[in-house]
Write an enzyme that holds these catalytic residues in place. Sequence first.
Site, PDB file in Angstrom:
ATOM      1  N   ASP A 142       0.819  -1.211   0.000  1.00 38.24           N
ATOM      2  CA  ASP A 142       0.000   0.000   0.000  1.00 38.24           C
ATOM      3  C   ASP A 142       0.854   1.262   0.000  1.00 38.24           C
ATOM      4  OD1 ASP A 142       0.870  -0.316   2.625  1.00 38.24           O
ATOM      5  OD2 ASP A 142      -1.129  -0.615   3.460  1.00 38.24           O
ATOM      6  N   HIS A 200       0.541   4.026  -2.744  1.00 39.85           N
ATOM      7  CA  HIS A 200       0.376   5.419  -2.326  1.00 39.85           C
ATOM      8  C   HIS A 200       1.305   6.327  -3.125  1.00 39.85           C
ATOM      9  CE1 HIS A 200      -0.222   8.624   0.848  1.00 39.85           C
ATOM     10  NE2 HIS A 200       0.932   9.025   0.313  1.00 39.85           N
ATOM     11  N   GLU A 201       2.601   5.983  -3.147  1.00 38.04           N
ATOM     12  CA  GLU A 201       3.566   6.847  -3.836  1.00 38.04           C
ATOM     13  C   GLU A 201       3.334   6.863  -5.346  1.00 38.04           C
ATOM     14  OE1 GLU A 201       5.113   8.811  -2.096  1.00 38.04           O
ATOM     15  OE2 GLU A 201       4.927   7.798  -0.175  1.00 38.04           O
ATOM     16  N   HIS A 250       0.553   9.142  -6.310  1.00 34.78           N
ATOM     17  CA  HIS A 250       0.978  10.543  -6.419  1.00 34.78           C
ATOM     18  C   HIS A 250       1.459  10.831  -7.841  1.00 34.78           C
ATOM     19  CE1 HIS A 250       0.436  12.006  -2.420  1.00 34.78           C
ATOM     20  NE2 HIS A 250       1.308  11.197  -1.856  1.00 34.78           N
ATOM     21  N   TYR A 252      -0.314  20.682  -3.741  1.00 31.75           N
ATOM     22  CA  TYR A 252      -0.001  20.003  -2.486  1.00 31.75           C
ATOM     23  C   TYR A 252      -0.067  20.962  -1.311  1.00 31.75           C
ATOM     24  CZ  TYR A 252       1.928  16.075   0.095  1.00 31.75           C
ATOM     25  OH  TYR A 252       2.103  15.016   0.965  1.00 31.75           O
ATOM     26  N   GLU A 260      -3.375  13.618  -1.059  1.00 32.28           N
ATOM     27  CA  GLU A 260      -2.998  12.564  -0.106  1.00 32.28           C
ATOM     28  C   GLU A 260      -4.088  11.508   0.028  1.00 32.28           C
ATOM     29  OE1 GLU A 260      -0.439  11.515   1.906  1.00 32.28           O
ATOM     30  OE2 GLU A 260       0.752  12.806   0.616  1.00 32.28           O
ATOM     31  N   ASP A 309      -3.821  -2.939  -2.104  1.00 31.81           N
ATOM     32  CA  ASP A 309      -3.620  -3.918  -1.031  1.00 31.81           C
ATOM     33  C   ASP A 309      -5.006  -4.324  -0.531  1.00 31.81           C
ATOM     34  OD1 ASP A 309      -2.930  -5.419   1.143  1.00 31.81           O
ATOM     35  OD2 ASP A 309      -1.746  -3.872   2.130  1.00 31.81           O
ATOM     36  N   ASP A 330      -7.229  -5.099   3.670  1.00 31.12           N
ATOM     37  CA  ASP A 330      -7.864  -4.315   4.730  1.00 31.12           C
ATOM     38  C   ASP A 330      -8.089  -2.889   4.251  1.00 31.12           C
ATOM     39  OD1 ASP A 330      -5.314  -2.954   5.041  1.00 31.12           O
ATOM     40  OD2 ASP A 330      -4.642  -4.725   6.130  1.00 31.12           O
ATOM     41  N   GLU A 337       0.266  -0.853   7.346  1.00 35.91           N
ATOM     42  CA  GLU A 337       0.292  -1.844   8.438  1.00 35.91           C
ATOM     43  C   GLU A 337       1.498  -2.772   8.360  1.00 35.91           C
ATOM     44  OE1 GLU A 337      -2.039  -3.668   5.051  1.00 35.91           O
ATOM     45  OE2 GLU A 337      -1.864  -1.698   6.023  1.00 35.91           O
ATOM     46  N   ASP A 340      -0.413   0.410  14.877  1.00 32.91           N
ATOM     47  CA  ASP A 340      -0.202  -0.743  14.007  1.00 32.91           C
ATOM     48  C   ASP A 340      -0.428  -0.421  12.533  1.00 32.91           C
ATOM     49  OD1 ASP A 340      -2.910  -0.403  14.224  1.00 32.91           O
ATOM     50  OD2 ASP A 340      -3.318  -2.390  15.063  1.00 32.91           O
ATOM     51  N   ASP A 386       2.281  20.916   8.038  1.00 35.78           N
ATOM     52  CA  ASP A 386       1.742  19.880   7.151  1.00 35.78           C
ATOM     53  C   ASP A 386       1.097  20.480   5.902  1.00 35.78           C
ATOM     54  OD1 ASP A 386       1.134  17.244   6.373  1.00 35.78           O
ATOM     55  OD2 ASP A 386      -0.844  17.329   7.319  1.00 35.78           O
ATOM     56  N   HIS A 412      -1.864  15.748   5.220  1.00 39.33           N
ATOM     57  CA  HIS A 412      -1.884  14.379   5.730  1.00 39.33           C
ATOM     58  C   HIS A 412      -2.927  14.177   6.827  1.00 39.33           C
ATOM     59  CE1 HIS A 412       2.246  14.577   4.027  1.00 39.33           C
ATOM     60  NE2 HIS A 412       2.034  13.300   3.763  1.00 39.33           N
TER      61      HIS A 412
END
Length: 559
Positions: free
Chosen positions: A376, A380-381, A384, A395, A404, A415, A418, A423, A436, A478, A483
Amino acid sequence: MVKKLVIPMVLTVSLFTGAALPATTSAIQPDEQITSLQNSSPKHQSGQNIFKKHVGNINASNADAITFIEQNKDKLNLENPGNNLKVNKKEKDQFGMTHTRLQQTKNGVPVEGSHLIVHYNEKGEVKTINGQYYNEIEESNLDTTPTIQADEALKKAKAAIDAPKVLDYPPTHELVVYPFEDQNHLAYKVNLNFLGTEPGNWFVFINAKTGEVIDQYNGLMHANEYKPIKGKGTGVLGASRDLHLSHKNEPGSGEGTQFFLYDISHDGLEGMSTYDFKNQWQASTISLPGVLFAKKNNTWNEDYDRAAVDAHYNSEKVYHYYKNQHDRNSLDNKGMEIISTVHYGENYNNAFWNGRQMTYGDGDGKFMHTLSAGLDVAAHEMTHGVTNFTSGLKYRNQSGALNEAFSDIFGALVDEDDWEVGEDIMAVEAVAGGRDALRSLSNPSKYPVNAQYTPYGNGSGKYPKHMNEFYHLPLNLDNGGVHINSSIINHAAYLAGIQIGKEKLGKIYYRALTHYLTPDSNFSDARKALLSSATDIYGENSPESQATEDGLNRVGITQ
């Protein structure tokens, strides 16, 4: 002041930020004028947000998008669009719809972030127009002739962010009209990209008349041919991975046959390659992306190889997801090479997309494992990157939170196990302390945000899952909450996804990202984009459309 109106309307970005990991009403009618949800401070000037449906049935063969908008400018309340719009991109999708993206200009100079998109159905009828447009700029007498030279603007931009003397990529600059804080500026948009302990993909706007810094933000979102061959390797957490490699024998090198983490097995793709940065912070002896992983056999089981094995394996998994689910050929949809670099820095608890490639830290072994271990995280990257080549969501503030969020959402979609992100990269101390995962789409508020963000929210100190928990962060924290507030959109996606499944959710969110959103889109624009996408694919009032709307309503994005 900007006159408000309504139509639906890069870059490296890191996986997270901060010293501590962060931490129903009816919808409006399509043609109803609306007020955008409030953006985070500091105030960034927004154009007129436009979302008009069923604006006409003129055939595309008889009038192009610019001509159509000019003919309907009174209905759209736009000033002189025919002379100030230019076509950026035109593409046809699998439903037979054509989407034409237009850029607003002033005397030929592009207006930063001001895009309109005209959507035609399969019959060539205009069904929707969305985006941003600045009437004030058209009405103004703004002088678009620069006084200072580009090289002077570059020097001032470097000084403004204390950029290193040696940059890892050549700096770029573009003359733009930049609307900011209720003023319209002629500016040089300078992009500075570099590595180090605090890598940057900075965008600095220098006044082209005075040389002053108008605005700045870090977009770090964190005859001998190769021949294909298969191999095996062991990942960070011990999983056995089947790998696509290449090999070659360079005559006279004395090396014999060399095997590389370089996948050239996919038709129409320039390749997938994985590099070693040898725990440097910046390019002292080698430049990014680093040294291509190579060895004398096709088995990659050494401890040092594990980060590279997972980066290589996960890149291919994400590539196949976008190809199989959305018919997208790589990040740019043109088969660009997918590049990953591992062993960046020392004990680096982050990963980022820098506008060109993915880069992964090794983690500190206490709070995080090597970040390339997460499928994941890779998704994610790489998302982007998709955003970079499509909507170009800025951004910062709400547009950055959308940037994000879409990366988190597609991380959870690729993934399939879940609705969490990260994770698989959390180490023993993090898990023992109750962390976690990096973020949770199903229950965002299970995790705390960085303590310095708490005063800007509702006092709970947790990730928000509703607009009444929105964090009004300044840009220096941020990037205005990219985020943090992203978790509101994340949760809306989860609430819809548990009703219609991940595959349908992905199709809706992908269409919104690639066909409807524009650089300055906010949460309200995202609602319209998502509902339009659900209707395009599954039909108006379909269960899929209703689930999408329900998810947005339940997080307080109701208009």
